[in-house]
Design a protein around this motif. Structure first.
Motif, PDB file in Angstrom:
ATOM      1  N   LYS A  31     -57.880  -6.828 -75.414  1.00 50.45           N
ATOM      2  CA  LYS A  31     -56.443  -6.615 -75.417  1.00 50.45           C
ATOM      3  C   LYS A  31     -56.072  -5.173 -75.741  1.00 50.45           C
ATOM      4  O   LYS A  31     -54.919  -4.772 -75.522  1.00 50.45           O
ATOM      5  N   SER A  32     -57.011  -4.401 -76.277  1.00 51.08           N
ATOM      6  CA  SER A  32     -56.708  -3.006 -76.585  1.00 51.08           C
ATOM      7  C   SER A  32     -56.489  -2.188 -75.322  1.00 51.08           C
ATOM      8  O   SER A  32     -55.792  -1.159 -75.358  1.00 51.08           O
ATOM      9  N   GLU A  82     -54.462  -1.770 -72.662  1.00 50.66           N
ATOM     10  CA  GLU A  82     -53.164  -2.233 -72.189  1.00 50.66           C
ATOM     11  C   GLU A  82     -53.024  -2.082 -70.680  1.00 50.66           C
ATOM     12  O   GLU A  82     -52.476  -2.947 -70.008  1.00 50.66           O
ATOM     13  N   THR A 131     -55.948  -2.655 -81.208  1.00 47.13           N
ATOM     14  CA  THR A 131     -55.227  -3.710 -81.909  1.00 47.13           C
ATOM     15  C   THR A 131     -55.603  -3.793 -83.382  1.00 47.13           C
ATOM     16  O   THR A 131     -54.939  -4.489 -84.144  1.00 47.13           O
TER      17      THR A 131
END
Length: 434
Positions: free
Chosen positions: A364-365, A367, A375
């Protein structure tokens, strides 16, 4: 050290016919010899280069057309096949198709291919069965000729000389201690850990090296202009409407070959300039150990198990191949021989998902293609620069490569290739004493 020099040949009509005939004979000899090796393997037997070479000399009595090609060229074809079979296995070697094979043949004996300089822009080379052939002297030879290879690319014939330039390999870099990690991407061709972006967005530009990343969504690394890309699509549509074996189809294929030849030349020029900049400014260049052939494999699958997301995978494969990832790696290894740089390959796992500040891994880091926001610690950086820093930090687990192995010692190393276990980037821990 050994280096290559490529020049455009200016063959007359008769020499062009000879070149096409010799290339066809070489293709026939390759396919026949390969089928013979496979037939021997089916029977549990083996046949090598010496036996096939002797049988080729006997076959010239029954097939006189074999004598129309230089003997050393046909022997070199059998040598290349023998080396390929020893390296990859008889069943993994491909046939040379008349439709997809690029005609080429090599003269391995320099005494039979003398080279003379006719002026500032022209030279000539003597080729057996051809006579003297002129070529454009676009750059000096700069060394002693070891062999000559004639090939057809686009719409022209070229001659490539393998020369010995007599230059010793650099034992040490002029800037010791300087290091850089290089991340290869599909939007930006190469990004360094120092924040440099190497790409060629337009055909009129040379290697672009700036500290400002290109805008997200820009077609970076396009080696064809807008008009050339449009012409490529028109030729592709025209090719579909032609019939196989027709003269019209041959003209369209020749036009496509000329267009793609310019693309390959520009891409090779970009990779050479980028490799020169990186090896000149850094004593150690760290890259990912990418298996480009496996990464660009088709996702079609089989009839029983069809692939998924075939169109998306095809687009990704084309983007990777257009950027020339493998060509940049080979150019780095070649240029490192002259500057004394060391090329290190590391494991590419999680380099784009790991934070270079806190080493936390989270998909998820990432983007977007250009933004990396951790994160865990909140670190924000360009995603390609963050990946390049992670690649640089993994240097201790990588493999030091030097192209031909001649940078390991001033006198030159004994082996030209690292062992298979080391070449994969694996390191075996020593056994504990009993």
């Amino acid at each position: 050290m050994l280096a290559g020099r490529r020049y455009r040949l200016e063959l007359d009509f008769g020499q062009v016919l000879i070149a096409e005939k010799v290339a066809g004979i070489c293709r026939s000899v390759w396919n026949t010899a390969l089928e013979q090796r496979r037939e021997y393997r089916r029977r549990g037997a083996y046949i090598g280069y010496a036996q096939q070479c002797a049988q080729l000399a006997e076959a010239k009595a029954d097939f006189p057309w074999l004598a129309e090609a230089p003997a050393q060229v046909l022997q070199q074809i059998l040598k290349d096949l023998d080396q390929a079979c020893r390296r990859h296995g008889t069943w993994k070697i491909r046939w040379k198709s008349r439709a997809r094979w690029k005609p080429s043949f090599r003269f391995p004996t320099p005494a039979h291919t003398p080279v003379e300089k006719l002026g500032r822009k022209w030279g000539r080379v003597f080729l057996p069965k051809f006579g003297w052939a002129k070529f454009r002297l676009s750059r000096p030879l700069g060394g002693r000729v070891k062999s000559a290879t004639v090939c057809f690319d686009g719409r022209h014939w070229f001659v490539s000389f393998l020369i010995d330039d007599g230059l010793p390999g650099a034992a040490e870099h002029l800037l010791p201690g300087t290091e850089a990690g290089v991340d290869r991407g599909v939007v930006t061709a190469a990004t360094t850990s120092e924040g440099e972006f190497f790409d060629r967005a337009h055909v009129t530009e040379h290697t672009v090296s700036t500290h400002t990343p290109p805008g997200e969504g820009e077609p970076g690394g396009a080696f064809l202009s807008a008009k050339e890309a449009e012409r490529y699509l028109r030729l592709q549509r025209r090719l579909v409407r032609t019939q196989r074996g027709s003269k019209r189809r041959k003209k369209v294929v020749a036009a496509l070959g000329a267009l793609m030849g310019r693309l390959r030349t520009r891409r090779a020029d970009f990779n050479t300039q980028t490799a020169h900049r990186l090896t000149r400014d850094h004593a150690t260049v760290v890259v990912e150990d990418l298996q480009v052939t496996n990464m660009t494999a088709s996702a079609k699958g089989t009839l029983e198990r069809p692939g998924k997301n075939v169109a998306q995978k095809s687009g990704l494969n084309q983007a990777i191949l257009n950027k020339g990832w493998y060509g940049l790696e080979r150019a780095l290894i070649s240029k490192a021989r002259y500057t004394g740089s060391v090329i290190v390959k590391v494991n590419p796992a999680y380099t784009s998902q790991r934070c270079s500040a806190c080493t936390a891994v989270d998909p998820k880091s990432r983007e977007s293609q250009a933004v990396f926001r951790c994160t865990t610690c909140g670190h924000v950086e360009h995603a390609d620069v963050n990946a390049a820093k992670n690649i640089k930090n993994r240097k201790a687990a990588g493999l030091v490569v030097s192209g031909r192995g001649d940078l390991q010692a001033p006198a030159g190393s004994v082996k030209r290739q690292a062992p298979r276990s080391i070449a994969r980037g694996t390191h075996c821990a020593p056994r504990a004493a009993a």
